[in-house]
Write an enzyme that holds these catalytic residues in place. Structure first.
Site, PDB file in Angstrom:
ATOM      1  N   ASP A 179       0.830  -1.208   0.000  1.00 19.14           N
ATOM      2  CA  ASP A 179       0.000   0.000   0.000  1.00 19.14           C
ATOM      3  C   ASP A 179       0.867   1.262   0.000  1.00 19.14           C
ATOM      4  OD1 ASP A 179      -1.368  -2.267   1.022  1.00 19.14           O
ATOM      5  OD2 ASP A 179      -2.882  -1.006   1.945  1.00 19.14           O
ATOM      6  N   HIS A 181      -1.114   4.406  -0.549  1.00 20.66           N
ATOM      7  CA  HIS A 181      -2.181   5.234   0.028  1.00 20.66           C
ATOM      8  C   HIS A 181      -1.958   6.741  -0.101  1.00 20.66           C
ATOM      9  CE1 HIS A 181      -5.313   2.712   1.558  1.00 20.66           C
ATOM     10  NE2 HIS A 181      -4.486   1.926   2.223  1.00 20.66           N
ATOM     11  N   ASP A 208      -4.067  -0.495  -3.387  1.00 17.37           N
ATOM     12  CA  ASP A 208      -4.216   0.636  -2.467  1.00 17.37           C
ATOM     13  C   ASP A 208      -3.199   1.733  -2.761  1.00 17.37           C
ATOM     14  OD1 ASP A 208      -6.275  -0.793  -1.390  1.00 17.37           O
ATOM     15  OD2 ASP A 208      -5.588  -0.665   0.676  1.00 17.37           O
ATOM     16  N   ASP A 211      -6.450   6.921  -1.797  1.00 20.28           N
ATOM     17  CA  ASP A 211      -7.239   7.126  -0.580  1.00 20.28           C
ATOM     18  C   ASP A 211      -6.349   7.406   0.632  1.00 20.28           C
ATOM     19  OD1 ASP A 211      -9.805   7.020  -1.588  1.00 20.28           O
ATOM     20  OD2 ASP A 211     -10.079   4.892  -1.187  1.00 20.28           O
ATOM     21  N   ARG A 212      -6.959   8.097   1.589  1.00 23.80           N
ATOM     22  CA  ARG A 212      -6.353   8.485   2.867  1.00 23.80           C
ATOM     23  C   ARG A 212      -5.276   9.548   2.675  1.00 23.80           C
ATOM     24  NH1 ARG A 212      -8.440   5.505   6.962  1.00 23.80           N
ATOM     25  NH2 ARG A 212      -9.199   3.400   6.500  1.00 23.80           N
ATOM     26  N   ASN A 240      -8.392  -3.121  -2.310  1.00 22.20           N
ATOM     27  CA  ASN A 240      -9.763  -2.822  -1.894  1.00 22.20           C
ATOM     28  C   ASN A 240     -10.069  -1.322  -1.948  1.00 22.20           C
ATOM     29  OD1 ASN A 240      -8.026  -2.607   0.547  1.00 22.20           O
ATOM     30  ND2 ASN A 240      -9.943  -2.093   1.573  1.00 22.20           N
ATOM     31  N   HIS A 241      -9.024  -0.475  -2.047  1.00 23.28           N
ATOM     32  CA  HIS A 241      -9.262   0.963  -2.192  1.00 23.28           C
ATOM     33  C   HIS A 241      -9.252   1.422  -3.649  1.00 23.28           C
ATOM     34  CE1 HIS A 241      -9.615   2.779   1.838  1.00 23.28           C
ATOM     35  NE2 HIS A 241      -9.046   1.642   2.220  1.00 23.28           N
ATOM     36  N   HIS A 289      -3.750  -8.532  -3.098  1.00 21.70           N
ATOM     37  CA  HIS A 289      -3.818  -7.481  -2.098  1.00 21.70           C
ATOM     38  C   HIS A 289      -4.234  -7.984  -0.718  1.00 21.70           C
ATOM     39  CE1 HIS A 289      -4.135  -3.478  -0.467  1.00 21.70           C
ATOM     40  NE2 HIS A 289      -5.335  -3.782  -0.013  1.00 21.70           N
ATOM     41  N   ARG A 339     -12.577  -6.468  10.090  1.00 21.80           N
ATOM     42  CA  ARG A 339     -13.006  -5.316   9.301  1.00 21.80           C
ATOM     43  C   ARG A 339     -14.517  -5.278   9.098  1.00 21.80           C
ATOM     44  NH1 ARG A 339      -8.367  -3.507   6.399  1.00 21.80           N
ATOM     45  NH2 ARG A 339      -6.650  -4.988   6.500  1.00 21.80           N
ATOM     46  N   HIS A 366      -2.358  -4.719   2.440  1.00 19.56           N
ATOM     47  CA  HIS A 366      -3.668  -4.540   3.058  1.00 19.56           C
ATOM     48  C   HIS A 366      -3.649  -4.178   4.540  1.00 19.56           C
ATOM     49  CE1 HIS A 366      -7.979  -4.854   3.038  1.00 19.56           C
ATOM     50  NE2 HIS A 366      -8.075  -6.040   3.606  1.00 19.56           N
TER      51      HIS A 366
END
Length: 436
Positions: A179, A181, A208, A211-212, A240-241, A289, A339, A366
């Site tokens: 990730d 991110h 990923d 995001d964030r 997943n993002h 991922h 989660r 992840h």
């Protein structure tokens, strides 16, 4: 991660698992009030986009404490979220048209005042170098070039198999990253330390990208530009993002709109849905991922045969969802996900999968790892995470893995680097999620 943050994370996981399994609410040692427990559960459900359950809890808090102003604000935010989700579902169509339909990129003019390097119909290293410098200085590239890059990469990755299969030739190197991110300056630190993608040095980014972090468009465009320049020198797995629900909640949609426009987000979304879900390296390492599956019968051939183009978004169940969302656990067997989506799998599950498919290990991402990576399940499950000091709050390191032709794993750990004073989640539209 501080002790208090670890305690909160553990509490949230137990609260969510108790709710899913129909158990009474678990009460932490510090004797939280019922109101506090319900509030935290509501925030946790918001974080996994379980908005209806969150709404029930926020209503319960307001009913018990009608003068609680903070709870009322959160309830109002959650009600807006639920209305938006229901509206979007109501207008969905079975097969939406391509986001590139009626987008005439060729007719878009780049005005004479544009001070960056220009491209025609092919990507160049000169353009990438200039783009990186622009991004470092807070500048953007022209919108025409954004559309060109995304369209070119969407076409490239759409044609790739669901599980890409690669090796490492003599004299070459492959780097696997987890990730990132939206932490653009930490991505540049990886390239500074380890070398930029080249004819002899390929990269695999394991989902990923966005995001964030608040430089998600910059990361996506740099990775995409390299993919266009060297289609067989950079590989991109979906995370997943790289999905609509996450992007709408965790900042990428808002960032695209703020820096470019809504159409840019829509074409990015279409390109994300075209990304492969896994990469097989030298028939020894499966890179995906999230992790493994709810069914022991799943094999590499099942991944090969999966038609990801029939399902643009992963949903709440099925093979694609599990590849993007699952996590390892120390206990044998399978367990509920911390989660609220997917599941957890134990060392016995990993062992059976690797032995059945002739693999040495799976490599996944992840999850934050304090040292940047972790080797679990008797060496058969490796997690790599490449976003150091995640969200500017977690004191973790980042890592990446280098492989040569002999396919030995060489772990490299690095620290976060300074970045301009823009906070993570700066473009998140939902105040509930921005505090998670």
């Amino acid at each position: 991660m501080t002790r208090s943050r670890r305690t909160s994370a553990i509490a949230l996981r137990r609260i969510l698992n108790s709710r899913r399994m129909g158990l009474p609410l678990w009460m932490p040692r510090r004797r939280w009030s019922l109101i506090r427990v319900i509030s935290r559960r509501a925030l946790a459900n918001t974080a996994i986009l379980n908005h209806r359950e969150a709404l029930k809890d926020f209503k319960a808090v307001v009913k018990r404490e009608p003068n609680n102003r903070d709870a009322k604000l959160k309830l109002a935010d959650c009600e807006k979220l639920v209305r938006r989700v229901e509206f979007e579902k109501a207008i969905e169509v079975g097969d939406p048209p391509s986001a590139f339909e009626d987008l005439d990129i060729d007719s878009m003019a780049v005005d004479d005042g544009y001070d960056g390097v220009r491209i025609g119909n092919e990507m160049t290293q000169e353009f990438i170098d200039d783009m990186i410098e622009r991004f470092k200085n807070g500048k953007k590239i022209h919108r025409k070039y954004v559309f060109q890059i995304i369209k070119a990469v969407r076409d490239l990755v759409y044609a790739e198999p669901t599980m890409v299969e690669i090796g490492v030739e003599e004299g070459n190197k492959l780097t696997v990253c987890g990730d990132t991110h939206g932490q653009f300056f930490d991505l540049l630190e990886i390239f500074r330390r380890n070398g930029y993608p080249s004819d002899k040095h390929a990269y695999l980014f394991n989902g990923d990208f966005v995001d964030r972090g608040s430089w998600s468009t910059e990361i996506a465009l740099v990775l995409y530009a390299y993919k266009w320049l060297r289609p067989n020198g950079i590989f991109l797995n979906r995370g997943n993002h790289e999905t609509d629900d996450m992007n709408k909640a965790y900042g990428f949609e808002g960032e695209c709109k703020a820096k470019y426009n809504e159409r840019v987000f829509k074409v990015f979304s279409e390109s994300f849905s075209a990304l492969p879900l896994a990469t097989l390296i030298g028939e020894k390492y499966l890179v995906l991922h999230g992790g493994l599956f709810s069914d022991d019968s799943i094999s590499l051939n099942d991944i090969r045969k999966l038609n990801r183009h029939n399902q643009r978004q992963p949903g709440q169940q099925g093979l694609m969802m599990e590849m993007l969302w699952t996590d390892p656990q120390t206990a044998p067997g399978r367990g509920p996900s911390k989660r609220g989506v997917g599941l957890q799998f134990g060392p016995d599950i990993t062992k059976r999968f690797c032995e059945k498919n002739g693999l040495e290990a799976i490599i996944r991402s992840h999850e934050v790892r304090m040292e940047g990576y972790e080797v679990e399940h008797d060496g058969r499950c490796i997690t790599v995470f490449s976003a150091p000091k995640y969200c500017d709050t977690t004191e973790n390191k980042g890592a990446y893995i280098n492989l040569g032709p002999e396919l030995k794993l060489n772990y490299q750990v690095f620290e976060a680097v300074p970045h301009p004073p823009i906070k993570p989640m700066a473009y998140a539209q939902n105040s509930l999620l921005s505090m998670m």
